[in-house]
Write a protein that holds these residues in place. Sequence first.
Motif, PDB file in Angstrom:
ATOM      1  N   ALA A 122      -3.316 -17.104   0.141  1.00 48.58           N
ATOM      2  CA  ALA A 122      -2.103 -17.657  -0.467  1.00 48.58           C
ATOM      3  C   ALA A 122      -1.952 -17.178  -1.904  1.00 48.58           C
ATOM      4  O   ALA A 122      -0.846 -16.855  -2.352  1.00 48.58           O
ATOM      5  N   LEU A 123      -3.056 -17.098  -2.644  1.00 48.38           N
ATOM      6  CA  LEU A 123      -3.015 -16.606  -4.018  1.00 48.38           C
ATOM      7  C   LEU A 123      -2.577 -15.144  -4.068  1.00 48.38           C
ATOM      8  O   LEU A 123      -1.747 -14.769  -4.898  1.00 48.38           O
ATOM      9  N   VAL A 124      -3.106 -14.327  -3.175  1.00 44.43           N
ATOM     10  CA  VAL A 124      -2.731 -12.911  -3.145  1.00 44.43           C
ATOM     11  C   VAL A 124      -1.245 -12.772  -2.834  1.00 44.43           C
ATOM     12  O   VAL A 124      -0.541 -11.977  -3.479  1.00 44.43           O
ATOM     13  N   HIS A 125      -0.749 -13.525  -1.901  1.00 49.37           N
ATOM     14  CA  HIS A 125       0.685 -13.482  -1.568  1.00 49.37           C
ATOM     15  C   HIS A 125       1.524 -13.865  -2.795  1.00 49.37           C
ATOM     16  O   HIS A 125       2.504 -13.193  -3.127  1.00 49.37           O
ATOM     17  N   TRP A 126       1.128 -14.919  -3.494  1.00 55.81           N
ATOM     18  CA  TRP A 126       1.829 -15.386  -4.697  1.00 55.81           C
ATOM     19  C   TRP A 126       1.792 -14.299  -5.783  1.00 55.81           C
ATOM     20  O   TRP A 126       2.797 -14.008  -6.420  1.00 55.81           O
ATOM     21  N   ALA A 127       0.616 -13.679  -5.982  1.00 62.83           N
ATOM     22  CA  ALA A 127       0.473 -12.640  -7.012  1.00 62.83           C
ATOM     23  C   ALA A 127       1.337 -11.421  -6.687  1.00 62.83           C
ATOM     24  O   ALA A 127       1.948 -10.831  -7.584  1.00 62.83           O
ATOM     25  N   ARG A 128       1.388 -11.049  -5.411  1.00 61.38           N
ATOM     26  CA  ARG A 128       2.246  -9.927  -5.019  1.00 61.38           C
ATOM     27  C   ARG A 128       3.714 -10.243  -5.266  1.00 61.38           C
ATOM     28  O   ARG A 128       4.488  -9.371  -5.684  1.00 61.38           O
ATOM     29  N   ALA A 129       4.106 -11.466  -5.006  1.00 63.59           N
ATOM     30  CA  ALA A 129       5.487 -11.880  -5.238  1.00 63.59           C
ATOM     31  C   ALA A 129       5.844 -11.776  -6.716  1.00 63.59           C
ATOM     32  O   ALA A 129       7.002 -11.540  -7.067  1.00 63.59           O
ATOM     33  N   HIS A 130       4.853 -11.926  -7.584  1.00 60.80           N
ATOM     34  CA  HIS A 130       5.071 -11.788  -9.033  1.00 60.80           C
ATOM     35  C   HIS A 130       4.941 -10.340  -9.488  1.00 60.80           C
ATOM     36  O   HIS A 130       5.014 -10.060 -10.680  1.00 60.80           O
ATOM     37  N   ARG A 131       4.715  -9.450  -8.541  1.00 58.61           N
ATOM     38  CA  ARG A 131       4.617  -8.015  -8.807  1.00 58.61           C
ATOM     39  C   ARG A 131       3.521  -7.673  -9.822  1.00 58.61           C
ATOM     40  O   ARG A 131       3.694  -6.822 -10.698  1.00 58.61           O
ATOM     41  N   LEU A 132       2.402  -8.382  -9.700  1.00 64.02           N
ATOM     42  CA  LEU A 132       1.257  -8.066 -10.542  1.00 64.02           C
ATOM     43  C   LEU A 132       0.645  -6.764 -10.045  1.00 64.02           C
ATOM     44  O   LEU A 132       0.797  -6.391  -8.886  1.00 64.02           O
ATOM     45  N   SER A 133      -0.054  -6.073 -10.916  1.00 57.83           N
ATOM     46  CA  SER A 133      -0.644  -4.788 -10.543  1.00 57.83           C
ATOM     47  C   SER A 133      -1.699  -4.995  -9.453  1.00 57.83           C
ATOM     48  O   SER A 133      -2.334  -6.050  -9.356  1.00 57.83           O
ATOM     49  N   ALA A 134      -1.898  -3.955  -8.659  1.00 59.87           N
ATOM     50  CA  ALA A 134      -2.888  -4.023  -7.580  1.00 59.87           C
ATOM     51  C   ALA A 134      -4.283  -4.289  -8.144  1.00 59.87           C
ATOM     52  O   ALA A 134      -5.059  -5.060  -7.565  1.00 59.87           O
ATOM     53  N   ALA A 135      -4.610  -3.667  -9.263  1.00 57.78           N
ATOM     54  CA  ALA A 135      -5.928  -3.877  -9.872  1.00 57.78           C
ATOM     55  C   ALA A 135      -6.103  -5.325 -10.324  1.00 57.78           C
ATOM     56  O   ALA A 135      -7.172  -5.928 -10.130  1.00 57.78           O
TER      57      ALA A 135
END
Length: 144
Positions: free
Chosen positions: A34-47
């Motif tokens: 769920a955290l990874v999905h949320w972070a991707r939605a915020h367009r955070l860098s892959a690293a």
Amino acid sequence: MRSVSDPDPDDDPPPVLHLRRRARLEDASALRKALVHWARAHRLSAALITDLELAVYEALVNSAEHAYPGDTEGSLDLHAHHEDQVVRVTVTDHGRWRPQPPPDPLRGRGVPLIHLLADHTDIAATEQGTTVTMTWQLSRHCAD
């Protein structure tokens, strides 16, 4: 075709993620996803997402393993907040950490790893539980 785990680019993600699950390893995995999905939605860098995922998962697993001795049931809270140039994630348990067994050369690297991956880490233990707060300054992490 977009997969279920990929954020919709037209969605405006909420700045805050707050979830509570049982303190079990499989629930720690669900919280991590769920955290990874949320972070991707915020367009955070892959690293940065990789660092978030690993550090937060270590905190979740430590809480699940150590805060609830024996068959004691408990919960884990995951709270993530994205504001301006900061991402802050807290993992909170509501248990009591049991005394640590003798050192095992194959274990015990979680907390140092958390400190290494996050820009700032604070661990606060009280009679009501333990909160691990991890902060990342976005200016230190390049966007993809």
